[in-house]
Design a protein around this motif. Structure first.
Motif, short mmCIF file in Angstrom:
data_model
loop_
_atom_site.label_atom_id
_atom_site.label_comp_id
_atom_site.label_asym_id
_atom_site.label_seq_id
_atom_site.Cartn_x
_atom_site.Cartn_y
_atom_site.Cartn_z
N ARG A 43 0.85 -1.20 0.00
CA ARG A 43 0.00 0.00 0.00
C ARG A 43 0.87 1.24 0.00
O ARG A 43 1.87 1.31 0.72
N PRO A 44 0.50 2.24 -0.78
CA PRO A 44 1.31 3.47 -0.80
C PRO A 44 1.28 4.15 0.56
O PRO A 44 0.22 4.24 1.19
N PRO A 45 2.42 4.61 1.04
CA PRO A 45 2.42 5.40 2.27
C PRO A 45 1.74 6.74 2.03
O PRO A 45 1.51 7.14 0.90
N SER A 46 1.42 7.43 3.11
CA SER A 46 0.73 8.72 2.96
C SER A 46 1.64 9.70 2.25
O SER A 46 2.86 9.65 2.40
N PRO A 47 1.08 10.61 1.46
CA PRO A 47 1.90 11.58 0.73
C PRO A 47 2.80 12.39 1.65
O PRO A 47 3.90 12.77 1.28
N ALA A 48 2.35 12.63 2.88
CA ALA A 48 3.14 13.45 3.80
C ALA A 48 4.42 12.76 4.25
O ALA A 48 5.35 13.40 4.72
N SER A 49 4.44 11.42 4.12
CA SER A 49 5.61 10.69 4.61
C SER A 49 6.82 10.89 3.73
O SER A 49 7.95 10.69 4.17
N GLY A 50 6.59 11.25 2.47
CA GLY A 50 7.74 11.46 1.59
C GLY A 50 8.49 10.20 1.27
O GLY A 50 9.65 10.22 0.90
N ARG A 51 7.85 9.03 1.42
CA ARG A 51 8.54 7.77 1.22
C ARG A 51 8.35 7.18 -0.18
O ARG A 51 8.75 6.08 -0.45
N GLY A 52 7.66 7.91 -1.05
CA GLY A 52 7.45 7.38 -2.39
C GLY A 52 6.11 6.67 -2.49
O GLY A 52 5.41 6.47 -1.52
N ALA A 53 5.75 6.29 -3.67
CA ALA A 53 4.45 5.70 -3.93
C ALA A 53 4.51 4.19 -3.90
O ALA A 53 5.56 3.59 -4.03
N GLY A 54 3.34 3.54 -3.70
CA GLY A 54 3.28 2.10 -3.74
C GLY A 54 3.62 1.57 -5.11
O GLY A 54 3.51 2.26 -6.13
N GLY A 55 4.01 0.28 -5.16
CA GLY A 55 4.36 -0.33 -6.42
C GLY A 55 5.80 -0.14 -6.82
O GLY A 55 6.24 -0.63 -7.84
N GLU A 56 6.56 0.59 -6.02
CA GLU A 56 7.97 0.79 -6.34
C GLU A 56 8.76 -0.48 -6.04
O GLU A 56 8.36 -1.31 -5.24
N GLY A 57 9.92 -0.59 -6.67
CA GLY A 57 10.83 -1.66 -6.32
C GLY A 57 11.38 -1.44 -4.93
O GLY A 57 11.43 -0.31 -4.43
N LEU A 58 11.81 -2.53 -4.31
CA LEU A 58 12.30 -2.45 -2.94
C LEU A 58 13.54 -1.57 -2.85
O LEU A 58 13.73 -0.84 -1.86
N ARG A 59 14.38 -1.61 -3.86
CA ARG A 59 15.58 -0.78 -3.84
C ARG A 59 15.20 0.71 -3.79
O ARG A 59 15.79 1.49 -3.04
#
Length: 959
Positions: A445-461
């Motif tokens: 699941r995508p983290p919240s936009p405020a977290s600045g951690r990027g969107a869901g579906g990204e590679g683990l790297r």
């Protein structure tokens, strides 16, 4: 002559000058345990904001060493400093309990070939014994924590949650099964994690091997067409000749698995005509490597007759150097360099990660001819049944025999070794389970936009790199180190072929190799069983219990998880599980090797499960070395055991050494260094003793004076204490710079107190009336100084601070009170604090000049102590006004018997004259005064002593 000693307010305290830490500390540890100090700290902290330092678990095998001590002491300093700063800072220690080292120890004790269930039972018992041994030493270090309820990766609940973590990572799409080369230890008989590999020098055979170009007709015509020749004649001379491309390798044993030769597409390759006597041959090498290679082959006569880009040679065939029925392709790869060798790389996808990756692009087979014991499979041509290291000689001999060997030599180079066995490892393709670094996750699941951690579906790297970017690092260089490791790391092989470990409880279809479609549901059912009976619940499970009639179609996996997965998922099994903890942690703290280990495994599992790191900050400390900077080694005899230091010098000496050392680099320790630490400790302890001894008759509720009634020098000392406390608490502890905290504390004790304030204070404390305002002012200041200093030192010198606290608060005997149940001392506020510090700073500068002149006169034999002197001071302007404001108190600041101040017009006329006193010495205060003997009833006393004893007492305003 009367003895006036009994009329003095001499210091008195049961706080001993000698620490006798080794004898005294065990009693304090016992007292802390009996009165359940840690639990009381938890109760006192209820409702405060939390600070969570998550303990990276040491491995439960063997006694703790000095590195363990450094690690635990640093953690303890932080947790205690946060508690004193007003946080709820629980500390839950943990241990890593599964894995091969414990298996080896159990085999040594009980032998091999035990029934697996019995073997695991013995492993669990052995790990529990090791935990208790290590716990005893950690507690002895003064580390406060929930030692009665530590987390163990072998706790049934934790084992179950490790399985649940695996399930979540699988659901998020990061787990896959594949046959690819992994670090393989022949001695372990298992794959190794990246963190289980260390690099040591190794002597290897380095060989240059010729792969002859072959086309369908058996010659090199189609290769020659790719080259730009220097002339037509040069091309005609090559026709019909043997042309070979040359590779260089330090692992001859991998040549049986060769499937290709890799070139760099953008490198220029040279066709070199080589002449040795009557013999001519044509070799292809990267153009920048021609000269060095020819020198290595001993070929003096050579010329480049043609060149071409590597990209033009793609997919041409070359002959395997000793398997006549195998032709391999030339392929292209960006991993090819000209740092060493020939610019052409022998490629065996089963034995190297770069080889595997480039081989995947070309569809090369991953053919692994080597068994788990490091021997070639029976039937492998030329080397069947041989150990890989012995196969080196056989391969080299065969190459020499068929004329394919151009050079062979021994080289010393860095090579991966097993960190446990210290033996060279191999790269070996086996069916394993991997966490993919670059596989997009449809399930995360995508983290919240405020977290600045990027969107869901990204590679683990990508997720991990974003998480590193969001992490705070102490010291800052840790960021680049972890980033580089994440950027370059391969997929994580998480499966192991071991007995003592958390299982990968999957059911795999016997025909398709696919996981059971109800895997998430099955994993939870298995986790519930493991909660009740531990990992044995899986190993003893009959598949029919869960699969029913389907059981015959599925194979129950026997692989276990990499132990780094166990500890790397403690954010889920411990932080998220324990009520007193929370996720993410504020801080993870470990040695610098854990950028490859626990920091990284926690980061990857955190990102794979939650899309973020399980920590907000990382603190890294260096390794311990001896006084010469050498690594600790039993064979060198330079090991310093923490147990020995605790038993001889005391744990607080070890704690002070840790705190006083800049942990961002290597931590140096030796007997000589510890002697210096002991001396530093004595100075601090002596300061504490002075403070306590002069507060023995002081009751803060009855005797403390309001701040406005204090003498000015006492208010100045309070201002210095506030500055020290703010510096240490808001800077050094906040930034985890404990060596600066120690420096500040030592400087304060030796210079601000011992070298100035306390030196001046002794006269007033000892000679003024016991209940006089002058003495109570001094004691009021000392009370606040003592409370501040004891609390400031408590995180570092825990035993000494606790001992001092008991005497300071009148609860000696280790009653229910403790310094660790309090917060930083609340010092009285002064509006003119900065002005005080500025003014007294100038006075101290002047005093230093006077003391220098007093010392010169003492060296000449003209005076004895400074009290045997009088000073005549000639000062002008601001200097005169500054000194005049002190009045008669000036002599007390300078610690002389008389100080006469004269005003001069200009600074050039300023001077200080030191004169021996011509007066008699007071038997009580030792001042040389004109009024000694003026009272007939007390002929040996000066006037102020008579007043202090029998009159109204001397007036003091400033000092």
């Amino acid at each position: 002559m009367a003895d006036y000693k009994d009329t003095l307010n001499l210091p008195d305290t049961p706080f001993p000058m000698r620490g006798d830490l080794a004898k005294r500390e065990p009693g304090m540890v016992q007292a802390w345990q009996e009165k359940k100090l840690y639990q009381k700290m938890r109760a006192a902290a209820q409702g405060r904001p939390k600070f969570i330092l998550h303990d990276g678990p040491p491995y439960a095998n063997g006694d703790i060493h000095i590195g363990h001590a450094v690690n635990k002491i640093l953690k303890d300093i932080i947790v205690k400093s946060k508690a004193l700063a007003g946080f709820d800072a629980p500390y839950v220690p943990g241990w890593d309990c599964h894995g091969l080292p414990i298996e080896h120890q159990v085999e040594k004790i009980h032998g091999k070939n035990l029934p697996p269930a019995k073997f695991r039972e013995l492993c669990r018992a052995y790990a529990a014994e090791q935990v208790e041994r290590q716990k005893k030493d950690f507690v002895r270090l003064g580390v406060l924590g929930d030692w009665e309820h530590p987390y163990l990766t072998m706790n049934f609940q934790t084992e179950a949650d490790i399985i649940r973590a695996l399930g979540k990572i699988h659901q998020n799409g990061y787990l896959y099964r594949g046959a690819k080369p992994v670090n393989w230890c022949i001695d372990c008989g298992s794959a190794l994690a990246e963190a289980e590999v260390e690099y040591e020098d190794k002597t290897s055979p380095a060989i240059d091997v010729a792969f002859e170009f072959k086309n369908v007709a058996g010659n090199a015509y189609n290769a020659l067409d790719k080259f730009d020749f220097v002339s037509t004649q040069a091309k005609n001379e090559v026709l019909g000749k043997s042309v070979s491309i040359v590779i260089w390798t330090t692992t001859p044993w991998t040549l049986p698995a060769n499937e290709a030769v890799a070139l760099h597409p953008d490198l220029t390759y040279a066709l070199v005509k080589c002449s040795q006597g009557d013999k001519q041959q044509y070799l292809v090498l990267a153009e920048p490597m021609v000269v060095s290679s020819m020198a290595r082959y001993g070929i003096v006569s050579f010329e480049v007759v043609a060149t071409c880009l590597g990209s033009k040679l793609e997919l041409l065939k070359v002959q395997h150097p000793f398997y006549e029925n195998r032709k391999v392709e030339i392929i292209l790869g960006g991993h090819v360099t000209t740092e060493a060798g020939t610019g052409a790389v022998h490629t065996a996808p089963a034995h190297g990660l770069d080889d595997y990756l480039v081989g995947q692009k070309y569809g090369l087979p991953v053919d692994n001819p080597v068994n788990g014991d490091g021997k070639f499979k029976e039937g492998t041509p030329l080397v069947g049944g041989l150990n890989v290291w012995k196969a080196n000689d056989v391969v080299i001999a065969e190459l020499e025999k068929n004329g394919r060997l151009l050079n062979a030599e021994k080289i010393r180079h860095s090579y991966p070794h097993c960190w446990r066995h210290k033996t060279p490892i191999i790269f070996r393709a086996t069916p394993q389970w991997f966490i993919g670094m670059d596989r997009p996750s449809p399930g995360l699941r995508p983290p919240s936009p405020a977290s600045g951690r990027g969107a869901g579906g990204e590679g683990l790297r990508d997720l991990a790199m974003s998480a590193v970017d969001a992490t705070q690092f102490f010291p800052s260089w840790g960021r680049a180190r972890l980033e580089a490791m994440i950027r370059n790391r391969p997929d994580w092989c998480v499966s192991r072929q071991r007995n003592w470990g958390v299982p990968m409880p999957f059911f795999v279809h016997k025909d398709s190799g696919e996981l059971h479609p109800r895997t998430p549901e099955l994993l939870e059912k298995i986790a519930q069983r493991v909660e009740q009976a531990g990992i044995e619940a899986w190993f003893a499970l009959d598949a029919q219990e869960l699969l029913g009639a389907e059981a015959g179609h599925y194979r129950k996996m026997s692989d276990t998880l990499d132990v780094w997965f166990d500890s790397g998922t403690t954010h889920a099994s411990v932080l998220a599980r324990r009520e007193e903890l929370q996720k993410p942690a504020d801080l993870y703290l470990e040695g610098s090797d854990q950028h490859r280990g626990w920091f990284q495994s926690s980061l990857l599992t955190g990102c794979a499960m939650d899309g973020r790191a399980p920590y907000d900050a990382l603190l890294t400390h260096g390794f311990v070395v001896d006084g010469s900077g050498h690594k600790m080694s039993k064979s060198k005899g330079n090991v310093i055991a923490p147990q020995k230091v605790m038993d001889t010098l005391g744990a607080d000496i070890l704690r002070l050494w840790v705190a006083a050392t800049d942990y961002s680099g290597e931590l140096t320790i030796s007997d000589e260094i510890l002697k210096r630490v002991v001396e530093s400790y004595r100075r601090i302890r002596n300061t504490l003793r002075f403070l306590l001894a002069n507060l023995a008759d002081f009751d803060v509720h009855k005797d403390a004076l309001p701040l406005e009634q204090w003498l000015e020098i006492d208010r100045y000392a309070l201002a210095l204490t506030r500055r020290l406390q703010e510096e240490i608490t808001t800077q050094h502890y906040q930034r985890y710079e404990f060596h600066l905290a120690v420096q500040a504390l030592q400087t304060f004790c030796s210079e601000e107190l011992g070298g100035f304030y306390l030196d001046i204070l002794k006269d007033r404390l000892y000679t003024a009336g016991k209940d006089s305002a002058a003495r109570r002012s001094a004691q009021s200041a000392l009370y606040h100084i003592a409370h501040s200093v004891v609390r400031l030192m408590a995180p570092m010198l825990s035993f000494t601070a606790e001992e001092a606290w008991q005497h300071l608060t009148g609860s000696a005997g280790f009653a229910d009170d403790s310094v660790f149940l309090h917060t930083w001392h609340k010092l009285p506020v002064q509006a003119d604090e900065n002005e005080l510090i500025s003014r007294w700073g100038k006075l101290r500068s002047f005093r230093a000049d006077v003391l220098k002149q007093l010392e010169e006169q003492r060296a000449l034999g003209k005076i004895g102590s400074s009290l045997a002197a009088e000073v005549e001071i000639y000062a002008s302007g601001d200097s005169h006004r500054l000194l005049r404001a002190l009045g008669d108190d000036l002599r007390f600041v300078l610690i002389v018997s008389r100080a006469v101040l004269h005003e001069v017009a200009v600074p050039t006329e300023e001077k200080v004259m030191v004169l021996p006193s011509a007066h008699a010495k007071c038997e009580r205060c030792w001042h040389y005064r004109a009024d000694v003997g003026s009272d007939a009833q007390h002929p040996a006393l000066c006037g102020r002593c008579v007043s202090n004893l029998y009159g109204a007492g001397e007036p003091r305003r400033h000092a």
